[in-house]
Design an enzyme around this catalytic site. Structure first.
Site, PDB file in Angstrom:
ATOM      1  N   LEU A 156       0.837  -1.213   0.000  1.00 41.91           N
ATOM      2  CA  LEU A 156       0.000   0.000   0.000  1.00 41.91           C
ATOM      3  C   LEU A 156       0.866   1.255   0.000  1.00 41.91           C
ATOM      4  CD1 LEU A 156       0.068   1.450   3.032  1.00 41.91           C
ATOM      5  CD2 LEU A 156      -1.495  -0.384   3.603  1.00 41.91           C
ATOM      6  N   ALA A 258       9.506  14.174 -12.371  1.00 42.73           N
ATOM      7  CA  ALA A 258      10.725  14.808 -11.853  1.00 42.73           C
ATOM      8  C   ALA A 258      10.360  15.646 -10.634  1.00 42.73           C
ATOM      9  CB  ALA A 258      11.330  15.683 -12.940  1.00 42.73           C
ATOM     10  N   GLY A 263      11.177  10.626  -0.400  1.00 40.54           N
ATOM     11  CA  GLY A 263      11.407  10.469   1.042  1.00 40.54           C
ATOM     12  C   GLY A 263      10.470   9.396   1.541  1.00 40.54           C
ATOM     13  N   CYS A 266       9.400   4.399   3.657  1.00 37.69           N
ATOM     14  CA  CYS A 266       9.742   3.130   3.001  1.00 37.69           C
ATOM     15  C   CYS A 266      10.949   3.193   2.073  1.00 37.69           C
ATOM     16  CB  CYS A 266       8.524   2.617   2.247  1.00 37.69           C
ATOM     17  SG  CYS A 266       7.214   2.111   3.366  1.00 37.69           S
ATOM     18  N   ARG A 335       8.243  11.320   7.698  1.00 35.52           N
ATOM     19  CA  ARG A 335       9.496  10.568   7.746  1.00 35.52           C
ATOM     20  C   ARG A 335      10.307  10.777   6.459  1.00 35.52           C
ATOM     21  NH1 ARG A 335       7.076   4.927  10.122  1.00 35.52           N
ATOM     22  NH2 ARG A 335       5.247   5.593   8.963  1.00 35.52           N
TER      23      ARG A 335
HETATM   24  P1  NAD Z   1       4.269   2.760  12.078  1.00 35.35           P
HETATM   25  O1  NAD Z   1       5.474   3.270  12.759  1.00 35.35           O
HETATM   26  O2  NAD Z   1       3.246   3.718  11.554  1.00 35.35           O
HETATM   27  O3  NAD Z   1       3.491   1.732  13.040  1.00 35.35           O
HETATM   28  C1  NAD Z   1       4.117   0.708  13.756  1.00 35.35           C
HETATM   29  C2  NAD Z   1       3.345   0.513  15.060  1.00 35.35           C
HETATM   30  O4  NAD Z   1       3.834  -0.664  15.701  1.00 35.35           O
HETATM   31  C3  NAD Z   1       3.538   1.653  16.062  1.00 35.35           C
HETATM   32  O5  NAD Z   1       2.280   2.172  16.442  1.00 35.35           O
HETATM   33  C4  NAD Z   1       4.267   0.981  17.250  1.00 35.35           C
HETATM   34  O6  NAD Z   1       3.911   1.523  18.500  1.00 35.35           O
HETATM   35  C5  NAD Z   1       3.818  -0.463  17.111  1.00 35.35           C
HETATM   36  N1  NAD Z   1       4.674  -1.470  17.731  1.00 35.35           N
HETATM   37  C6  NAD Z   1       6.021  -1.552  17.766  1.00 35.35           C
HETATM   38  N2  NAD Z   1       6.418  -2.679  18.396  1.00 35.35           N
HETATM   39  C7  NAD Z   1       5.294  -3.341  18.775  1.00 35.35           C
HETATM   40  C8  NAD Z   1       5.046  -4.568  19.447  1.00 35.35           C
HETATM   41  N3  NAD Z   1       6.045  -5.388  19.834  1.00 35.35           N
HETATM   42  N4  NAD Z   1       3.771  -4.916  19.675  1.00 35.35           N
HETATM   43  C9  NAD Z   1       2.748  -4.133  19.279  1.00 35.35           C
HETATM   44  N5  NAD Z   1       2.920  -2.957  18.634  1.00 35.35           N
HETATM   45  C10 NAD Z   1       4.190  -2.558  18.369  1.00 35.35           C
HETATM   46  O7  NAD Z   1       4.809   1.827  10.891  1.00 35.35           O
HETATM   47  P2  NAD Z   1       4.134   1.580   9.463  1.00 35.35           P
HETATM   48  O8  NAD Z   1       4.389   2.732   8.577  1.00 35.35           O
HETATM   49  O9  NAD Z   1       2.769   1.078   9.663  1.00 35.35           O
HETATM   50  O10 NAD Z   1       5.053   0.386   8.927  1.00 35.35           O
HETATM   51  C11 NAD Z   1       4.983  -0.921   9.484  1.00 35.35           C
HETATM   52  C12 NAD Z   1       5.771  -1.863   8.585  1.00 35.35           C
HETATM   53  O11 NAD Z   1       5.149  -1.935   7.290  1.00 35.35           O
HETATM   54  C13 NAD Z   1       7.215  -1.446   8.322  1.00 35.35           C
HETATM   55  O12 NAD Z   1       8.008  -2.574   8.208  1.00 35.35           O
HETATM   56  C14 NAD Z   1       7.122  -0.726   6.985  1.00 35.35           C
HETATM   57  O13 NAD Z   1       8.346  -0.754   6.300  1.00 35.35           O
HETATM   58  C15 NAD Z   1       6.086  -1.555   6.283  1.00 35.35           C
HETATM   59  N6  NAD Z   1       5.349  -0.833   5.239  1.00 35.35           N
HETATM   60  C16 NAD Z   1       4.959   0.451   5.431  1.00 35.35           C
HETATM   61  C17 NAD Z   1       4.233   1.118   4.441  1.00 35.35           C
HETATM   62  C18 NAD Z   1       3.826   2.556   4.620  1.00 35.35           C
HETATM   63  O14 NAD Z   1       3.441   3.180   3.624  1.00 35.35           O
HETATM   64  N7  NAD Z   1       3.865   3.112   5.823  1.00 35.35           N
HETATM   65  C19 NAD Z   1       3.871   0.442   3.255  1.00 35.35           C
HETATM   66  C20 NAD Z   1       4.257  -0.881   3.111  1.00 35.35           C
HETATM   67  C21 NAD Z   1       4.993  -1.516   4.100  1.00 35.35           C
END
Ligand code: NAD
Length: 443
Positions: A156, A258, A263, A266, A335
């Site tokens: 996503l 372009a 940023g 990801c 971020r």
């Molecule tokens: P985020 O920082 O928005 O959310 C992560 C959440 O996990 C936080 O609320 C944190 O408090 C919680 N957390 C941490 N450790 C925990 C634990 N042990 N138990 C329960 N909760 C815990 O992160 P995000 O942007 O949702 O990204 C999550 C993952 O998905 C990452 O690996 C990211 O690379 C991947 N990802 C993100 C996106 C994006 O667009 N944000 C898209 C695809 C994949």
């Protein structure tokens, strides 16, 4: 089906809401207690178009609930989705400690068979590590419970996350267990277009697929930015070049805009993690990906260079209006946003900053804490007395400019368009000086 989502951030919350809306009972866990408290009260802590409405609907019908009680969360879900952050470590690798901590918690309280799904973006081999972590704890607990670990990378995009989750191009499942693959297929059945969009493979290939996809998109952005910089030097117009190459069906138009660099949470970290895992696990340098990173680091500096050049390095007391702070439109996520490098540099040279973003101001105040930035409530308030306007994020609201307001409010009607979102024809014949990326300056 009963589903537990571990980590209620951008990915976890969107997955939870969509699975709940498709008829499952979803319990979300987060270690951030204040986040869980807010969510339980129906307050959605992140901005994502459509998310609040769908979340409230499913909170109301009780298919979506929240907890910070780990035992309760483990007991709830037959399928446990790990959606925690995997931030970049100092050496560039992805830090999977949150993932392993979530896996330990599952193993500590597991009382029946479970499928554990890695939805976080994790390095190759992480499914194996999660499996090993669980195995060791279950052995200590002297329990013989069946479990399987599945890799289900998420594709996503923030800003269109609901649409991307509800109507995915594809769902990738990495698993060596046929029955778990079937459970995952049933779970995603309502979302996928046809069976071809459900792509089952082994866990290692699934883990690599996510990094390879993000790295390829990053390469496209850096490629077009490099051609844009060349266009400026030789007098070409990158928008025309893009039209010419994007209309080739083998190439297509997406990720060929372009701008002032990528940023977000990801691309930068995933590209770095792929380079690191390739070096560590295979002794191989990924040359194309390294070049894409170098080009992007340079591109994030491009607006500062243009502004500095225009004012002959004299930025002290220059008033700069900034439109857009989030790393891309339709999100409040800051971020690795290009606005961070730019604003920090401008302030270090003595410029004063008036900034406006439709959604990211709260987050920006946290990120820029202590920096003398004046945050404005709308885009035109930013313009008063400005020596230059800089567009950093391509929010729709910034596409239409009010020439009269620019002429009346700004000290100098100079625009630096870091996303090429203003139609140059609206500038032609005005007194505005316009500096796009990869196109001729209008002065
Ligand atoms: P985020 O920082 O928005 O959310 C992560 C959440 O996990 C936080 O609320 C944190 O408090 C919680 N957390 C941490 N450790 C925990 C634990 N042990 N138990 C329960 N909760 C815990 O992160 P995000 O942007 O949702 O990204 C999550 C993952 O998905 C990452 O690996 C990211 O690379 C991947 N990802 C993100 C996106 C994006 O667009 N944000 C898209 C695809 C994949």
């Amino acid at each position: 089906m009963n589903i537990t989502i571990i980590g209620s951030g951008y990915v976890g919350l969107v997955a939870a809401v969509c699975f709940a809306d498709s008829g499952n009972n979803v319990l979300c866990l987060d270690v951030n207690k204040s986040r869980i408290k807010k969510l339980s009260q129906g307050i959605i802590p992140i901005y994502e178009p459509g998310l609040e409405e769908l979340a409230l609907k499913n909170i109301k019908n009780k298919r979506l609930t929240f907890t910070s009680n780990i035992k309760k969360s483990v007991e709830h879900g037959d399928v446990q989705f790990i959606c925690v952050g995997t931030p970049q470590s100092e050496d560039g690798s992805a830090d999977i400690n949150y993932v392993l901590s979530a896996a330990s918690n599952i193993a500590k309280y597991m009382n029946r068979d479970k499928i554990i799904v890695n939805k976080s973006t994790v390095p190759v081999g992480s499914a194996g590590k999660v499996s090993q972590t669980i195995k060791e704890i279950l052995e200590k607990r002297n329990l013989d419970i069946k479990y399987s670990v599945v890799s289900n990378p998420e594709f996503l995009r923030e800003g269109t996350a609901l649409k991307d989750f509800l109507y995915p191009d594809r769902v990738v499942i990495g698993s060596s267990d046929k029955s778990s693959t079937k459970v995952m297929k049933d779970l995603y059945k309502k979302f996928i277009k046809n069976s071809k969009s459900f792509i089952a493979m082994d866990p290692i290939s699934a883990e690599l697929t996510k990094y390879a996809a993000n790295s390829l998109l990053a390469c496209r952005i850096s490629f077009i930015n490099e051609i844009a910089n060349l266009s400026e030097l030789i007098g070409a117009d990158i928008e025309e070049v893009k039209r010419g190459i994007g209309s080739d069906s083998r190439i297509g138009n997406s990720f060929l805009n372009a701008g002032c660099g990528y940023g977000g949470s990801c691309f930068p970290k995933d590209v770095a993690a792929l380079q690191k895992l390739s070096k560590d696990q295979a002794g191989m340098d990924l040359k194309i990906i390294k070049a894409a990173t170098d080009v992007n680091n340079n591109q994030k500096n491009i607006l500062f260079k243009k502004i500095s050049k225009r004012f002959s390095g004299r930025l002290k007391n220059k008033s700069i209006a900034i439109w857009g702070l989030s790393f891309k439109p339709n999100t409040d996520d800051m971020r690795e946003a290009p606005s961070i490098d730019l604003i920090t540099k401008l302030i270090s040279k003595g410029a004063s900053i008036n900034a406006y973003d439709p959604e990211a101001t709260k987050e920006a105040k946290r990120v820029f804490k202590g920096l003398p930035i004046k945050y404005k409530n709308n885009k035109n308030d930013c313009l008063e007395g400005a020596d230059a306007l800089v567009i950093v994020t391509e929010w729709d609201d910034f596409k239409d400019i009010d020439i009269e307001k620019i002429m009346n409010l700004m000290n100098n009607p100079i625009i630096f368009d870091g996303r090429n979102i203003i139609n140059s024809t609206s500038i032609n014949g005005t007194q505005i000086e316009y500096h796009p990326i990869g196109k001729p300056i209008i002065a």
